[in-house]
Scaffold this motif. Structure first.
Motif, PDB file in Angstrom:
ATOM      1  N   SER A  42      71.269  52.829  51.664  1.00 46.98           N
ATOM      2  CA  SER A  42      70.473  51.912  50.838  1.00 46.98           C
ATOM      3  C   SER A  42      71.409  51.090  49.962  1.00 46.98           C
ATOM      4  N   ASP A  44      71.527  47.995  46.941  1.00 45.50           N
ATOM      5  CA  ASP A  44      70.766  47.252  45.941  1.00 45.50           C
ATOM      6  C   ASP A  44      71.064  45.759  46.099  1.00 45.50           C
ATOM      7  N   LYS A  46      70.079  43.118  44.220  1.00 44.97           N
ATOM      8  CA  LYS A  46      69.688  42.352  43.040  1.00 44.97           C
ATOM      9  C   LYS A  46      70.409  41.013  43.039  1.00 44.97           C
ATOM     10  N   GLN A  69      63.896  45.962  54.346  1.00 46.59           N
ATOM     11  CA  GLN A  69      64.024  45.699  52.907  1.00 46.59           C
ATOM     12  C   GLN A  69      62.810  46.290  52.194  1.00 46.59           C
ATOM     13  N   GLN A  70      63.093  46.912  51.086  1.00 47.97           N
ATOM     14  CA  GLN A  70      62.044  47.522  50.263  1.00 47.97           C
ATOM     15  C   GLN A  70      62.109  46.933  48.856  1.00 47.97           C
ATOM     16  N   SER A  71      60.980  46.458  48.360  1.00 42.45           N
ATOM     17  CA  SER A  71      60.901  45.855  47.010  1.00 42.45           C
ATOM     18  C   SER A  71      60.068  46.748  46.095  1.00 42.45           C
ATOM     19  N   SER A  72      60.467  46.796  44.821  1.00 41.37           N
ATOM     20  CA  SER A  72      59.737  47.598  43.826  1.00 41.37           C
ATOM     21  C   SER A  72      59.773  46.891  42.470  1.00 41.37           C
ATOM     22  N   THR A  73      58.748  47.147  41.652  1.00 43.54           N
ATOM     23  CA  THR A  73      58.646  46.546  40.313  1.00 43.54           C
ATOM     24  C   THR A  73      58.308  47.644  39.305  1.00 43.54           C
ATOM     25  N   ILE A  74      59.098  47.727  38.230  1.00 40.20           N
ATOM     26  CA  ILE A  74      58.921  48.760  37.200  1.00 40.20           C
ATOM     27  C   ILE A  74      58.794  48.070  35.832  1.00 40.20           C
ATOM     28  N   SER A  82      62.256  44.063  38.464  1.00 36.66           N
ATOM     29  CA  SER A  82      62.085  44.032  39.922  1.00 36.66           C
ATOM     30  C   SER A  82      63.419  44.307  40.614  1.00 36.66           C
ATOM     31  N   SER A  83      63.344  45.013  41.747  1.00 35.05           N
ATOM     32  CA  SER A  83      64.554  45.316  42.527  1.00 35.05           C
ATOM     33  C   SER A  83      64.213  45.300  44.010  1.00 35.05           C
ATOM     34  N   THR A  84      65.228  44.982  44.827  1.00 34.95           N
ATOM     35  CA  THR A  84      65.078  44.950  46.284  1.00 34.95           C
ATOM     36  C   THR A  84      66.206  45.764  46.903  1.00 34.95           C
TER      37      THR A  84
END
Length: 609
Positions: A42, A44, A46, A69-74, A82-84
């Motif tokens: 994996s 990052d 960014k 690709q995996q995207s997430s928002t915290i 946000s990160s990918t």
């Protein structure tokens, strides 16, 4: 001084910390796996475009099976973060301690990771496992000697999503191509049913020196057979999970060879390494006659040779015989682990004179890879007896027919009266000045004949002359009317000539002016088939045309095959075919043919209903 040293040391630590912070974050899900298992890397992304990442450093020890690709928002402290992540699925190519190298992205690098891959000993096919064996036809080959790399896959258990990858050349130069179809069958070993899959590849070295052949590989999935955990007790339930799969990769044997060059003492013009070579011929007839074509079929069969290595036969010239070779037919087959290639060439021979003619032998030097020595295959010489051409005797023309037909005036002779058709004279002047032969033929019965006076003879002559003049005028009137009708309504045959011979003549003219022998041959055959549909080659066409055109066709044949097989000249410029002579001969023959057919074309409408 001490303060300066401390200041420099703190600056260095600061730079190192900045570099560590500047490194792109990456991680792996496992650091210890078994051979055949995959891991996930994996990265990052960014503020980084994932499509521009170069994954070439991974290809040395890993195979990239997947990419996503995996995207997430915290929400942190009321702010959106946000990160990918770029997730790569990697399969190790070998067992042992491996290092996942760092990847450079926009001047920055990812972290490197250590990975240990434990080697898994695969059980044999008899033990319920999977085996992959390989063989190579020769361990000490010569350059351009075909090698058969054959694999045998033994399946003692079921495999899913299997892919068979062929061998590759990692050092040296060689051509690789699949050889034959994949073969599958069942075999019993030690009482166990085994599935066998065989596949062969043809490897042809292109240069001498070191050659490394990496092995063929099998990639697939098998059931692990592990017991599933019980949701109630937390331990194993005692039942295996049929859906749990494990990826496997099995390799056959690779080879490192030393390719030997062509021997310096080889005397042949074409290098041909083979295991065996035979040369035979057959004839369409054993009766030879001047001007009559005969087909000679020559067959060259070579074992251990691919179809790309067999060159056209170089046949020697034959004194007194013209020979024309067609395009050879080359085939290849692989049966019972033996590679065999066959070349079949048909040569048309036309004797030019009668008597005993000598056909020289055909010799082909080749290199026997089994005995490692030069050998020569020979097609033995032959003496043939050629008979003279048969003379075609014409039937004699009856006297009455020759008397009634005049080449100079065919229309006038066909319109003569019955009494004049039996007369011996051949002109109107003879009829008037020599009336005696008319009576001698029996135009008037002898019992009623009497002696006529000079006035009566003159009257009969004037009547005959008047009748002939009236018949001539009527004939001229009919011909004039037919010509007028032909100009008003063109014949349909003219349209056919425009669509058939005219097109082929245009192609032939273009080929002759560009001195293209191959195109001229095709156009000439197409032109000849407009008149003789049964003509399928130039040999048949040359028997039906004028001597001038026949000579031009012979010259075309000579230049078409001299550069390939028969001519011993070395000046290629002199051998170039010139098409002006052929085009002139075709034009002359076409004009002569039109002149000969012109009266028939004009009289043809007379027979129309």
């Amino acid at each position: 001084m001490v303060s300066r040293t401390r200041a420099c040391f703190f600056v260095m630590l600061l730079c190192v910390s900045l570099n560590l912070q500047a490194a792109i974050k990456s991680s792996i899900n496992h650091s210890l796996i078994e051979q055949g298992e995959s891991i996930q890397l994996s990265i990052d992304l960014k503020n980084i475009d994932g499509n521009k990442i170069d994954l070439t450093p991974l290809e040395a020890d890993f195979e990239v099976l997947g990419r996503s690709q995996q995207s997430s928002t915290i929400i942190r402290n009321g702010k959106l973060d946000s990160s990918t992540m770029l997730v790569l699925t990697l399969l190790p190519k070998r067992a042992g301690d491996l290092q996942i190298p760092s990847i450079s992205i926009d001047g920055e690098q990812t972290e490197s990771h250590a990975l240990r891959v434990s080697k898994v000993t695969q059980p044999t096919a008899v033990e319920g496992g999977i085996e992959m064996l390989s063989t190579l036809s020769s361990q000490q080959p010569r350059v351009q000697q075909p090698l058969v790399y054959q694999t045998s896959l033994l399946l003692g258990r079921q495999i899913f999503n299997a892919t068979l990858q062929g061998p590759e050349i990692t050092a040296g130069q060689a051509l690789i191509e699949p050889l034959g179809d994949q073969r599958q069958y069942q075999q019993t070993l030690n009482g166990r049913q085994i599935s066998v899959v065989e596949q062969a590849w043809l490897i042809t070295p292109q240069q001498s020196g070191a050659l490394t052949i990496s092995p063929a590989r099998l990639v697939g999935q098998i059931q692990t057979g592990r017991q599933s955990r019980s949701p109630f007790s937390g331990g194993f339930s005692g039942f295996s999970d049929p859906g749990e799969m494990r990826r496997i990769q099995i390799a056959a044997q690779g080879y490192q060879l030393e390719i030997e060059p062509i021997p310096a003492g080889f005397t042949g013009n074409t290098w041909l390494p083979a295991e065996n070579l035979t040369l035979t011929d057959s004839w369409s007839s054993d009766q030879f006659m001047v001007g009559e074509p005969i087909t000679r079929t020559i067959t060259l069969q070579a074992e251990g040779v691919s179809r790309h290595q067999i060159a056209e036969l170089a046949l020697p010239d034959i004194d007194g015989i013209k020979q024309y070779a067609s395009t050879p037919d080359v085939g290849q087959q692989y049966e019972n682990d033996v590679l065999t290639s066959t070349l079949t060439s048909e040569v048309t021979l036309i004797p030019e004179r009668a008597g005993q003619l000598f056909l020289p032998e055909v010799r082909i030097p080749w290199w026997d890879v089994k005995s490692n020595s030069e050998k020569t295959v020979i097609l033995a010489a032959r003496s043939i007896s050629v008979a003279a051409a048969k003379n075609v005797q014409r039937q004699p023309v009856p006297a009455t027919a020759s008397a009634t037909a005049k080449p100079q005036d065919p229309i006038g002779s066909s319109l003569q009266e019955p009494a004049l058709q039996n007369a011996a004279p051949t002109s109107a002047t003879q009829t008037r000045t020599q009336p005696t032969p008319i009576n001698s033929v029996g135009a008037v019965p002898a019992q009623t004949s009497s002696v006529a006076t000079n006035d009566q003879s003159l009257s009969i002559g004037w009547i005959a002359l008047f009748g002939a003049l009236m018949g001539s005028l009527a004939t001229l009137m009919i011909v004039w009317l037919l010509q007028k009708r032909a100009h008003q309504q063109p014949l349909k045959s003219d349209a056919k000539l425009q669509s058939g011979p005219h097109r082929s003549l245009s192609s032939l003219k273009e080929a002759c002016h560009s001195h293209n022998a191959a195109a001229a041959r095709l156009a000439l055959i197409e032109w000849g088939q407009q008149f003789w549909p049964e003509c399928s080659n130039l040999n048949q066409l040359s028997l039906r045309v004028s001597p001038e055109l026949r000579e031009a066709i012979t010259d075309l044949h000579k230049h078409s095959f001299s550069q390939k097989s028969y001519s011993q000249k070395t000046d290629q410029a002199k051998q170039r075919w010139q098409g002006d002579a052929l085009w002139s001969a075709v034009q002359a023959y076409k004009g002569k043919e039109a002149a000969d057919k012109q009266p028939e074309d004009k009289l043809a409408p007379l027979f129309l209903p």
